[in-house]
Design a protein around this motif. Sequence first.
Motif, PDB file in Angstrom:
ATOM      1  N   LEU A 483      -5.784 -52.592  36.570  1.00  0.00           N
ATOM      2  CA  LEU A 483      -5.762 -53.996  36.161  1.00  0.00           C
ATOM      3  C   LEU A 483      -5.138 -54.131  34.777  1.00  0.00           C
ATOM      4  O   LEU A 483      -4.387 -55.086  34.505  1.00  0.00           O
ATOM      5  CB  LEU A 483      -7.190 -54.550  36.164  1.00  0.00           C
ATOM      6  CG  LEU A 483      -7.348 -56.073  36.166  1.00  0.00           C
ATOM      7  CD1 LEU A 483      -6.667 -56.683  37.383  1.00  0.00           C
ATOM      8  CD2 LEU A 483      -8.827 -56.458  36.147  1.00  0.00           C
ATOM      9  N   SER A 486      -1.413 -53.991  35.295  1.00  0.00           N
ATOM     10  CA  SER A 486      -0.900 -55.206  35.918  1.00  0.00           C
ATOM     11  C   SER A 486      -0.720 -56.319  34.893  1.00  0.00           C
ATOM     12  O   SER A 486       0.324 -56.988  34.854  1.00  0.00           O
ATOM     13  CB  SER A 486      -1.853 -55.657  37.027  1.00  0.00           C
ATOM     14  OG  SER A 486      -1.464 -56.904  37.556  1.00  0.00           O
ATOM     15  N   TRP A 487      -1.710 -56.500  34.029  1.00  0.00           N
ATOM     16  CA  TRP A 487      -1.622 -57.569  33.033  1.00  0.00           C
ATOM     17  C   TRP A 487      -0.685 -57.216  31.887  1.00  0.00           C
ATOM     18  O   TRP A 487      -0.083 -58.108  31.271  1.00  0.00           O
ATOM     19  CB  TRP A 487      -3.018 -57.913  32.512  1.00  0.00           C
ATOM     20  CG  TRP A 487      -3.728 -58.867  33.438  1.00  0.00           C
ATOM     21  CD1 TRP A 487      -4.686 -58.569  34.351  1.00  0.00           C
ATOM     22  CD2 TRP A 487      -3.490 -60.266  33.544  1.00  0.00           C
ATOM     23  NE1 TRP A 487      -5.074 -59.690  35.034  1.00  0.00           N
ATOM     24  CE2 TRP A 487      -4.358 -60.766  34.548  1.00  0.00           C
ATOM     25  CE3 TRP A 487      -2.644 -61.167  32.897  1.00  0.00           C
ATOM     26  CZ2 TRP A 487      -4.393 -62.096  34.916  1.00  0.00           C
ATOM     27  CZ3 TRP A 487      -2.681 -62.508  33.264  1.00  0.00           C
ATOM     28  CH2 TRP A 487      -3.550 -62.965  34.270  1.00  0.00           C
ATOM     29  N   GLN A 558      -4.945 -68.015  36.767  1.00  0.00           N
ATOM     30  CA  GLN A 558      -4.665 -66.661  37.250  1.00  0.00           C
ATOM     31  C   GLN A 558      -5.857 -65.716  37.068  1.00  0.00           C
ATOM     32  O   GLN A 558      -5.811 -64.566  37.497  1.00  0.00           O
ATOM     33  CB  GLN A 558      -3.463 -66.087  36.498  1.00  0.00           C
ATOM     34  CG  GLN A 558      -2.178 -66.899  36.658  1.00  0.00           C
ATOM     35  CD  GLN A 558      -1.037 -66.288  35.868  1.00  0.00           C
ATOM     36  OE1 GLN A 558      -0.712 -65.103  35.994  1.00  0.00           O
ATOM     37  NE2 GLN A 558      -0.404 -67.115  35.024  1.00  0.00           N
ATOM     38  N   VAL A 559      -6.892 -66.216  36.431  1.00  0.00           N
ATOM     39  CA  VAL A 559      -8.064 -65.384  36.151  1.00  0.00           C
ATOM     40  C   VAL A 559      -9.073 -65.539  37.277  1.00  0.00           C
ATOM     41  O   VAL A 559      -9.600 -66.629  37.511  1.00  0.00           O
ATOM     42  CB  VAL A 559      -8.695 -65.779  34.800  1.00  0.00           C
ATOM     43  CG1 VAL A 559     -10.028 -65.090  34.604  1.00  0.00           C
ATOM     44  CG2 VAL A 559      -7.741 -65.441  33.659  1.00  0.00           C
ATOM     45  N   GLN A 560      -9.349 -64.443  37.972  1.00  0.00           N
ATOM     46  CA  GLN A 560     -10.292 -64.473  39.093  1.00  0.00           C
ATOM     47  C   GLN A 560     -11.708 -64.155  38.651  1.00  0.00           C
ATOM     48  O   GLN A 560     -12.673 -64.654  39.229  1.00  0.00           O
ATOM     49  CB  GLN A 560      -9.844 -63.478  40.178  1.00  0.00           C
ATOM     50  CG  GLN A 560      -8.448 -63.750  40.717  1.00  0.00           C
ATOM     51  CD  GLN A 560      -8.304 -65.155  41.282  1.00  0.00           C
ATOM     52  OE1 GLN A 560      -9.134 -65.594  42.072  1.00  0.00           O
ATOM     53  NE2 GLN A 560      -7.258 -65.865  40.860  1.00  0.00           N
ATOM     54  N   ASP A 564     -10.290 -59.753  34.850  1.00  0.00           N
ATOM     55  CA  ASP A 564      -8.978 -60.300  34.488  1.00  0.00           C
ATOM     56  C   ASP A 564      -8.972 -60.763  33.038  1.00  0.00           C
ATOM     57  O   ASP A 564      -8.032 -60.493  32.284  1.00  0.00           O
ATOM     58  CB  ASP A 564      -8.630 -61.476  35.404  1.00  0.00           C
ATOM     59  CG  ASP A 564      -8.149 -61.028  36.776  1.00  0.00           C
ATOM     60  OD1 ASP A 564      -7.413 -60.032  36.850  1.00  0.00           O
ATOM     61  OD2 ASP A 564      -8.527 -61.673  37.766  1.00  0.00           O
ATOM     62  N   SER A 565     -10.022 -61.476  32.638  1.00  0.00           N
ATOM     63  CA  SER A 565     -10.099 -61.935  31.248  1.00  0.00           C
ATOM     64  C   SER A 565     -10.059 -60.753  30.292  1.00  0.00           C
ATOM     65  O   SER A 565      -9.374 -60.790  29.259  1.00  0.00           O
ATOM     66  CB  SER A 565     -11.389 -62.733  31.026  1.00  0.00           C
ATOM     67  OG  SER A 565     -11.430 -63.886  31.833  1.00  0.00           O
TER      68      SER A 565
END
Length: 648
Positions: A483, A486-487, A558-560, A564-565
């Motif tokens: 993750l 990805s970010w 876009q934050v699930q 993600d945050s």
Amino acid sequence: MLKSALRALIMQLLKMYVDSRFDTPETIAAIQAARRKIHDLQEMLPDLRSEIPALVSAIWNDAITDFLLEHDDSISLDMNRCPWSLEQILSNWLPRWSMVQRVIGVRDMNGTDGDYPEDEQVLRNLLASDPRHAQAWCNLAVMYMGRQRNAEAERLFKQSLAIDPDYPEGLLNYAVLLENLERRDEAEKALRRAVEIRPDYYKAFTNLGYVLNQLERYEEAEVMLRRALEINPDYTVALLNISLPLHKRKDFAESEQFLRRAMNIDPHYEEAALNLFVCLYGLEKHVEAEAFLRRFITDNPGSSEAMSKLGIFLFHQGRPAESEVWLRRAYEVSGGAPEAAFDLSSYLLLYGHYQEGFALYESRFDVRSNNNVRRFSEAQWDGSPLDGRRILIYTEQGFGDLFQCVRYVPLIKARGGRVILEARPEVLRLFQQVDGADEVFVRGEPYPAHDTYCPIMSLPHVMGTSLDTVPGRVPYLRVPVELQESWREKLAQIGGLRVGIVWAGNPLHKNDESRSLPLAALAPLAEIPGVSLLSLQKGHGERQLQEVSFAVTPFGDQVQDFADSGAILQQLDVLISVDTSVAHLAGALGVNTYLLLPNSPDWRWLLDRDDTPWYPGMRLFRQAKAGVWDDVLASVAESVRSLSAARR
């Protein structure tokens, strides 16, 4: 003809109540028969159902006057000996229980001798004689509700309403039970039926207003409460309850009028006094508010809640020594009541008295307004060695609390336990990375087998945390590697000094109005050369992105989840945030964070310091005056300008 019949019945009742043989079985039986006839008229004459109560009231007033005139001064109606008001004569509660018991005997409705308190025994005996007595079923239900035996109370209410579905008092009392059980939609339905049956039933209108307040339908609540006050302008409960919707729309002036009327009727009405204090504070009449509260305490020396309110007020006025005196006095006067303990704990924690503060903070489970229910009845873990036992750590309160206290999991593991960690879905991917967590499950799933447990916010207390022993090593949370990658790719095109911003918290938080600010207030940051603003705001507050003229890159859609945050946070140079869960997450990840704090902060941020032992990578920027952010944001902008200049 109807009036004549009612008058005859009422005169018969009056004569029997003053009869010297009032307590004979024959007289009691005749009284009950006369009373039932008045109630039965509503069944016999359905077209007049709504008119009969008013008709009976008018006839009663005339009859009792005539009755006294007929007897000159030869008798006086003893208000203490007999329930002489019509409301009592026709109320749920039958007169003189001991006399009724002599008439009925001691048989129990279930055919046993029974082992009940006297009043319950009388009710059961009455029902054995008359199983279709809706009032008696209702009264028995009220009795069980008072004992917190809610399942039995509900069964009894349903029995009463099965006999008489349109029994207003039954509907009212059943709604009280439903509200206590937080089944508010059902409570609303029952109360609406009660006021439909009896349009002048001000108590039902008042309770309906209360339920609508709880459902946060404040405009509807105000309508119902105003209707109650049209019927009975001096009903103190309605005068109290209408203050909530008025406070919600900040109409403190009208609320003050209602509450002063309530206080004139009942000078010792504690809830009205406390709400009136809030009114005066809302009107910025601080001197008057303090004087009023002190007078109320003088006249009501057992009011621990008023003492707590005074202590909190004095803290906000910058008088901490006086504040502690009153908070401790409230705790002592209340006998250690949960509410007073919780208020004192918040003060002690704010001043860094962690061991005493965290011990009292355990009272949070018993403060109803916290809505924080204990999950298990057995005693929780006390911090002793676990020796291989399975310990379940369950989640409570907000996401920020979870991020703050999950740091203790490795320490629990070090005490020899197998740690089972509960996660809410939004934090699952992060909690799966926590060191020391042997098993992670999602809240709502069946509990895994365990030997003991501990609520996550009890860990500072159980572990004996003091100001000097806060486990401050960061990071203690990790984002999954894939993750992060990805970010990193998603943000690769954003150059300059990456500044994350969060400007609003959960609007349901009790202190949100003080801690949140408008996005427009952050405009000076956008003017700093080399700065790129990235929004981590999600949900409430996001719409403000469409209302500002400066550039902000949004990521909320876009934050699930918080993983993600967390991945975005790790790509920032600095996060600027109000007191929200994202700030706690940034601190737990070791991200450089500027935290914007109101003048009266949450307990965990302590006072008079720009750092925190909980998150070494965090810098605190505090308001000097409540509601004024200008100085705070100027200091933040200066620090960001320095970071940007160093980057160039």
